[in-house]
Design an enzyme around this catalytic site. Structure first.
Site, PDB file in Angstrom:
ATOM      1  N   GLU A 103      -0.105   2.222  -0.889  1.00  0.00           N
ATOM      2  CA  GLU A 103       0.670   3.228  -0.146  1.00  0.00           C
ATOM      3  C   GLU A 103       0.480   4.644  -0.694  1.00  0.00           C
ATOM      4  O   GLU A 103       1.400   5.461  -0.696  1.00  0.00           O
ATOM      5  CB  GLU A 103       2.154   2.860  -0.143  1.00  0.00           C
ATOM      6  CG  GLU A 103       2.459   1.542   0.560  1.00  0.00           C
ATOM      7  CD  GLU A 103       3.932   1.221   0.621  1.00  0.00           C
ATOM      8  OE1 GLU A 103       4.348   0.539   1.573  1.00  0.00           O
ATOM      9  OE2 GLU A 103       4.680   1.645  -0.286  1.00  0.00           O
ATOM     10  N   GLU A 157       2.227  -5.398   5.254  1.00  0.00           N
ATOM     11  CA  GLU A 157       3.647  -5.566   4.946  1.00  0.00           C
ATOM     12  C   GLU A 157       4.486  -5.486   6.217  1.00  0.00           C
ATOM     13  O   GLU A 157       4.701  -4.405   6.763  1.00  0.00           O
ATOM     14  CB  GLU A 157       4.138  -4.515   3.941  1.00  0.00           C
ATOM     15  CG  GLU A 157       3.575  -4.685   2.542  1.00  0.00           C
ATOM     16  CD  GLU A 157       4.242  -3.772   1.522  1.00  0.00           C
ATOM     17  OE1 GLU A 157       5.349  -3.242   1.814  1.00  0.00           O
ATOM     18  OE2 GLU A 157       3.658  -3.585   0.435  1.00  0.00           O
TER      19      GLU A 157
END
Length: 672
Positions: free
Chosen positions: A214, A283
């Site tokens: 991320e 995710e």
């Protein structure tokens, strides 16, 4: 036989047929003893082992991962090995498989493995190889998100605290010390996996590996150094020669051939940077983590199923639940700050390893339904049909006549009737219907048909582990140890001013004592209006207990959203010397954000208002510090702890007593 591998069985069959012919044609076959009949089964087993461990290729195109030449539509489940005990791992993996999952995904937790430079640990809950082999034995694939920065609501984002104190180190940017240690650990893990033959290119279960995590959210904060670092991380990962593709989640400039992936509650609209890369969702959050003082997060199974169905409806090919089993943040592994010990995540498998129904069962049926559409989904391009303002159908039909359709109603308030291929279909609000033959609905995401179960915690009476004769005690025998408030032994140091909590403890403990003294003469002890003076402490976080003359005055803390806080409370002073002791506490270190490693903790300003002579500023006074609690130093929680603990036995321990340790020895409760 390891079933995760797609391989040509004809060589196995040929060798088995040859072996059988040789046995049956042997002149002495009729006279062999009965135990010779074991030869053929053993030969079969050895041949199957030989071929099942063969290497296989993992590549990709715009549609999906391609494993040994076959497109794959994959359902993945995140299970973090350190968040459960090893005895749970086989059951968790098997329960995920029973839920229709093909792949297990886990991070690799750097600070759990490299305890200090070159001091590696892979035992107990951190036995990564054992976990990988359990996945392999189950016949499932594995996604290894090495990072090694992971965030994950894990202490310090998984990066070792010691790295912060290597001179000149800045995390996650074009910084030579950080890159050196990051590459060193990454290489160590890759080589460990290679040694154990765990990459798909070696016949193992690992089909994807991840570098960084991320980073796209924070890259711009690091300027050009951030861009250079992201490119370096990708190239460094590729240089490891694992034989499997690499991914970077939420990386908005991931270079080829690294695959950029999506993390969110919904990823149906996500598109990879390149039209040559598959659409992967690393995710999908079926719930959320919990912070102290906050409500239990919950995401309905209908909404989770809706998000998954929409993802595959819109061309997705690999979806991972983060988390499928959240587990427990053991010890001091919680990040945050203020992330709870429980990492249950409202996941399909709960913290205790039990299927959470109806969520687990509802998603199992979803997975079965999606798999029925696999051939059409992976071998044709969709035709999108508008069926209303917020209703649409995506139709996948290949040359062989295989046809699958997903019909969605994105109106979150109103049910709808739609016409599709001359048939009427009822769509509940916010739902997707799956039609593996383009005619019959086998599953609708809003219709939960799975059984509902509730886990109830039933209290039990704990019995003493030893008899207590002649004492007439019906309850437990407790041992109590009360710590001194303030500096409990020789001070670690004294200094003018207030030190940063984290830089002082180096995260070896959550506790740091600050102590100073204030001399009050008889007239100064009273304020102008007769009320008590007010102590004010400004702190960067996370929590604080205030003692004056060894008596607890009050406590304060930040929260999971804002760590800093201001403590304000009246205090009782006496004429003469007054000891003011602050017990500063951390509740898990920062785990994400730009330059997160520089976020400190502990008091920054201390003053007393309301004295006759005005405000007394203690911030620059001489403060004495002591790292940790006395009970920690004595290891009183450990049967092998140090001697010198003055335990006091009682059957009725005093409640709400500050700085108190309680101990009792009990028999384990009976299994129900």
């Amino acid at each position: 036989m390891v079933t995760y591998k797609s391989f040509d069985t004809s060589p196995v069959v040929a060798e088995l047929e040859l072996a059988a012919m040789e046995l049956s044609s042997s002149p002495s076959s009729s006279s062999r003893p009965p135990h010779s009949l074991l030869i053929l089964p053993l030969l079969i087993f050895s041949l199957l082992l030989k071929f099942s461990s063969a290497a296989y290729n993992v590549t990709y195109d715009s549609r999906s991962l391609i494993i040994d030449g076959q497109r794959k539509l994959l359902i993945s489940a995140a299970i973090h090995y350190p968040r459960s005990v090893p005895s749970m791992w086989p059951g968790l993996v098997q329960l995920a498989k029973e839920g229709g999952v093909d792949v297990i995904e886990t991070y690799v937790f750097w600070n759990g493995h490299e305890l200090s430079p070159n001091n590696y640990y892979f035992g107990g809950r951190f036995d990564l190889v054992k976990f990988c082999k359990i996945v392999q034995q189950s016949g499932m694939y594995l996604i290894l998100r090495i990072g090694p920065f992971v965030a994950a609501e894990w202490n310090f984002g998984g990066v070792p605290v010691w790295l912060h104190y290597i001179p000149g180190t800045v995390f996650r940017t074009d910084n030579e010390p950080f890159k050196y240690y990051m590459q060193k650990f990454m290489t160590y893990i890759v080589n460990l996996m290679k040694k154990e033959k765990l990459f798909a290119s070696q016949g193992g279960p690992i089909i994807l590996a991840q570098v960084e995590n991320e980073y796209g959210f924070y890259e711009t904060a690091y300027g050009e150094g951030g861009k250079r670092y992201a490119l370096w991380a990708a190239r460094m990962a590729l240089s490891q020669n694992t034989g499997v593709p690499w991914i970077m989640c939420q990386q908005f400039d991931a270079p080829d051939p690294v695959i950029d992936t999506c993390n969110s509650f919904y990823c149906d609209q996500f598109k990879p940077l390149s039209p040559n890369k598959p659409k992967i969702w690393t995710e999908n959050w079926p719930g959320w983590f919990k912070t102290f003082g906050a409500r239990d997060p919950h995401r309905p199974p209908e909404d989770v199923a809706f998000s998954v169905a929409r993802f595959f409806q819109k061309g997705g090919s690999l979806q991972n639940y983060y988390m499928y089993h959240g587990g427990t943040n053991f010890g001091r592994t919680s990040g945050g700050p203020f992330i709870t010990t429980s990492y249950d995540y409202d996941a399909p498998i709960d913290e205790y390893g039990l299927a959470r129904c109806p969520k687990w069962g509802h998603l199992k049926e979803l997975h079965r339904s999606i798999k029925l559409c696999q051939h059409a989904l992976l071998n044709s391009e969709p035709k999108v049909l508008s069926l209303g303002p917020l209703q649409e159908a995506d139709v996948y039909e290949d040359a062989s006549g295989a046809c699958a359709a997903f019909i969605s109603n994105m109106d979150d308030k109103n049910d709808k009737m739609v016409e599709f291929r001359n048939r009427s279909y009822y769509l509940p609000a916010w739902s997707v219907s799956i039609l593996p033959d383009c005619k019959n609905v086998v599953f609708n995401t809003a219709k939960v048909g799975s059984q509902t179960s509730t886990v109830e915690m039933i209290p039990t009476v704990l019995l003493p582990s030893t008899d207590l004769p002649n004492k007439g005690l019906k309850g437990l025998q407790w041992d109590v140890f009360v710590e001194k408030a303030g500096i409990w032994a020789d001070a670690d140091f004294s200094i003018n001013g207030l030190v940063d909590h984290i830089n002082t403890t180096n995260d070896t403990t959550d506790y740091l004592w600050y102590s100073t003294s204030l001399l009050v003469d008889k007239t100064e002890g009273f304020t102008r209006n007769g009320s008590n003076p007010v102590l004010i402490v400004e702190s960067k976080g996370h929590a604080l207990h205030v003692f004056v003359n060894q008596k607890l005055q009050a406590s304060a803390s930040g929260n999971g959203t804002v760590s800093p806080f201001i403590f304000r409370s009246p205090i009782s002073l006496k004429a003469g010397n007054n000891e003011i002791a602050l017990l500063s506490m951390t509740v898990g270190l920062q785990n994400a954000g730009a330059f997160y490693e520089w976020i400190g903790a502990g008091p920054t300003q201390v003053r007393i208002e309301g004295m006759k002579n005005g405000t007394v500023d203690l911030s620059s006074s001489t403060w004495t510090n002591k790292i940790g609690l006395q009970g920690e130093h004595l290891r009183i929680y450990d049967s092998n702890g140090l001697n010198g603990v003055n335990w006091v036995s009682t059957s009725e321990p005093q409640k709400e007593q500050p700085l108190t340790w309680y101990k009792a020895e009990v028999n384990p409760p009976p299994w129900r």
